[in-house]
Scaffold this active site. Structure first.
Site, PDB file in Angstrom:
ATOM      1  N   LYS A  43      -3.268   1.022 -24.830  1.00 61.32           N
ATOM      2  CA  LYS A  43      -3.738   0.914 -26.226  1.00 61.32           C
ATOM      3  C   LYS A  43      -2.510   0.995 -27.146  1.00 61.32           C
ATOM      4  CE  LYS A  43      -8.359   2.514 -25.033  1.00 61.32           C
ATOM      5  NZ  LYS A  43      -8.440   3.294 -23.780  1.00 61.32           N
ATOM      6  N   ARG A  77      -2.844  -2.017 -18.047  1.00 61.49           N
ATOM      7  CA  ARG A  77      -4.162  -1.371 -17.932  1.00 61.49           C
ATOM      8  C   ARG A  77      -4.065  -0.275 -16.897  1.00 61.49           C
ATOM      9  NH1 ARG A  77      -8.120  -4.462 -20.818  1.00 61.49           N
ATOM     10  NH2 ARG A  77      -9.502  -2.792 -20.190  1.00 61.49           N
ATOM     11  N   THR A  83      -5.072   6.632 -21.356  1.00 59.09           N
ATOM     12  CA  THR A  83      -4.845   5.280 -20.849  1.00 59.09           C
ATOM     13  C   THR A  83      -3.447   4.863 -21.306  1.00 59.09           C
ATOM     14  OG1 THR A  83      -5.943   4.423 -22.803  1.00 59.09           O
ATOM     15  CG2 THR A  83      -7.250   4.537 -20.777  1.00 59.09           C
ATOM     16  N   GLU A 106      -0.705   4.666  -0.272  1.00 55.76           N
ATOM     17  CA  GLU A 106      -1.614   5.828  -0.362  1.00 55.76           C
ATOM     18  C   GLU A 106      -0.834   7.113  -0.151  1.00 55.76           C
ATOM     19  OE1 GLU A 106      -5.022   5.377   2.172  1.00 55.76           O
ATOM     20  OE2 GLU A 106      -5.675   3.602   1.079  1.00 55.76           O
ATOM     21  N   TYR A 118       0.847  -1.209   0.000  1.00 57.83           N
ATOM     22  CA  TYR A 118       0.000   0.000   0.000  1.00 57.83           C
ATOM     23  C   TYR A 118       0.873   1.247   0.000  1.00 57.83           C
ATOM     24  CZ  TYR A 118      -4.953  -0.938   0.163  1.00 57.83           C
ATOM     25  OH  TYR A 118      -6.233  -1.238  -0.190  1.00 57.83           O
ATOM     26  N   ASP A 137      -7.980  14.175 -24.482  1.00 60.09           N
ATOM     27  CA  ASP A 137      -7.958  12.757 -24.078  1.00 60.09           C
ATOM     28  C   ASP A 137      -7.325  11.984 -25.235  1.00 60.09           C
ATOM     29  OD1 ASP A 137      -8.447  10.091 -23.624  1.00 60.09           O
ATOM     30  OD2 ASP A 137     -10.532  10.353 -22.999  1.00 60.09           O
TER      31      ASP A 137
HETATM   32  N1  DSN Z   1     -13.318   0.838 -24.206  1.00 54.51           N
HETATM   33  C1  DSN Z   1     -12.247   1.583 -24.788  1.00 54.51           C
HETATM   34  C2  DSN Z   1     -12.235   1.436 -26.254  1.00 54.51           C
HETATM   35  O1  DSN Z   1     -12.474   0.327 -26.689  1.00 54.51           O
HETATM   36  O2  DSN Z   1     -11.981   2.368 -26.994  1.00 54.51           O
HETATM   37  C3  DSN Z   1     -12.240   2.964 -24.349  1.00 54.51           C
HETATM   38  O3  DSN Z   1     -12.393   2.989 -22.972  1.00 54.51           O
END
Ligand code: DSN
Length: 406
Positions: free
Chosen positions: A224, A230, A221, A49, A47, A195
């Protein structure tokens, strides 16, 4: 410990699925072995925090170092100066976006973003998302060519005296003009939040214009095109750092996921390697080859093609719904998700299918392979061949590629 045969069977089946299928979901990817071993490491046991040097638990010297490493590598990747702060603790892109809204707006204030059916994300103020329930959202869409309607975005920002405007999308195949969004926001004093979840890898490699010179805050994120774990990060001008940090912790979250923070540091390491640019370049080449081949087969693509890693088939001229197309592809061994496109009312029964090339590029597939994949998609969705007939051919094809050649 005793073996958990039931769970192991699920995991083995999933590994086989990942190997046997052609994954065209643009938001998914395969992480490296090194990344996997960090995600599954002892770093999950702690942890932490709080933030670097200000933790609520003892024993955090190592984690302070890891969090700083992750922040520094993101700074380096996106060439951020001292006027930018990076928070690597959000557990997901949706949490990152929510943290930004809570930090920069009062409930019931209005923000402007892309609508879901035009390519925006749920966390861009869709009515079923808490982001659309706590705040008022006005949505811009696409023009008649399927290109982002910047004039509509500008009109909405002025009309609603919007506190914030979001650039960025989850299923938009064209280059986003972040500079134009910066100008739109400046005109009325709105904040500009970019974003870049989908295109972060392309931005880092210099293959998509960077939003940083034109935005107050950038969220992304990490799993991708960036090919990390993740997770997510928020980069913001230092003026907003305290507000945003306080919303992420303790406002929305407890302890950061240290194994993920470490994997984000590893992501930075991999993305700063010269091979990363080659990989991102190949993602775009593959997307263009796939789009070109699909169009040659008679498919209609939203906006007529792609500039980035993804494209959207408009299924209306195939005689199939998005759901039917997704199912036929999956049975044959191609994973691609149905997706809303402009004019769709129900995100559950949309008329589009979204395809992207990050995961297949990680497997080492090239333009010639995209031509082969497009031919299977045409046989399935246009010629209506039985998916089971094609399944064997796809299984033989995927057997030639490991999960990560890149
Ligand atoms: N679910 C994602 C996507 O497939 O683009 C975005 O959060």
């Amino acid at each position: 410990m005793r073996k958990d045969a039931v769970l192991e069977k699920f995991m083995k089946t999933e590994l086989l699925r990942q190997k046997a299928q052609i994954n065209l979901i643009p938001s998914e990817n395969y992480v490296s072995d090194e990344m996997l071993s960090i995600i599954g490491s002892v770093l999950t046991n702690k942890y932490s925090e709080g933030y670097i040097g200000k933790r609520y638990y003892p024993g955090n010297t190592v984690y302070d170092g890891i969090e700083k490493l992750a922040q520094d590598r993101i700074r380096k990747l996106f060439k951020l100066g001292k006027d930018w702060h990076v928070n690597v603790q959000p557990h997901s892109g949706s949490s990152a976006n929510m943290a930004v809204y809570l930090a920069l707006m009062q409930p019931t204030e209005t923000f402007v973003a892309m609508g879901l059916a035009s390519g925006g994300h749920l966390s861009h103020g869709h009515r079923v998302s808490a982001t659309g329930r706590l705040f008022r959202a006005a949505h811009y869409g696409l023009d008649t060519d399927g290109v982002l309607d910047y004039d509509e975005a500008a009109r909405l920002v002025e009309m609603h005296k919007a506190k914030l405007v979001i650039s960025g999308a989850t299923s938009y195949p064209r280059t986003i003009d972040f500079a134009r969004f910066g100008t739109i926001a400046k005109k009325t004093g709105a904040y500009h939040v970019a974003d870049i979840s989908h295109i972060a890898g392309l931005v880092a490699a210099g293959l998509h214009p960077s939003p940083f010179a034109h935005a107050d805050v950038v969220t992304s994120t990490t799993h991708k095109t960036l090919r990390g774990p993740r997770g997510a990060f928020i980069a913001c001008r230092t003026d907003f750092a305290d507000r945003i940090d306080r919303v992420v912790f303790p406002g929305l979250q407890g302890g950061p996921h240290n194994h993920i923070t470490a994997a984000i540091a590893r992501m930075g390491f991999e993305a700063l390697d010269p091979n990363f640019k080659k990989y991102q370049t190949q993602i775009i080449k593959n997307a263009q080859a796939l789009a070109k081949a699909l169009i040659a087969h008679g498919f209609s693509l939203v906006s007529g093609g792609t500039d980035n890693h993804l494209m959207l088939i408009d299924c209306k001229n195939t005689g199939m719904t998005g759901m039917e197309a997704q199912n036929a592809l999956e049975v044959a061994g191609i994973t691609a998700n149905r997706n809303s496109i402009a004019g769709d009312q129900s995100p559950f029964y949309p008329t589009g299918v979204r395809l992207g090339t990050p995961a297949v590029t990680t497997r080492g597939m090239k333009e010639r392979d995209m031509v082969v994949i497009a031919a299977w998609i045409a046989r399935l969705l246009l010629k209506k061949e039985k998916p089971v007939k094609i399944k064997k051919e796809i299984a033989a094809f995927t057997a030639k590629f490991s999960l990560y050649a890149n």
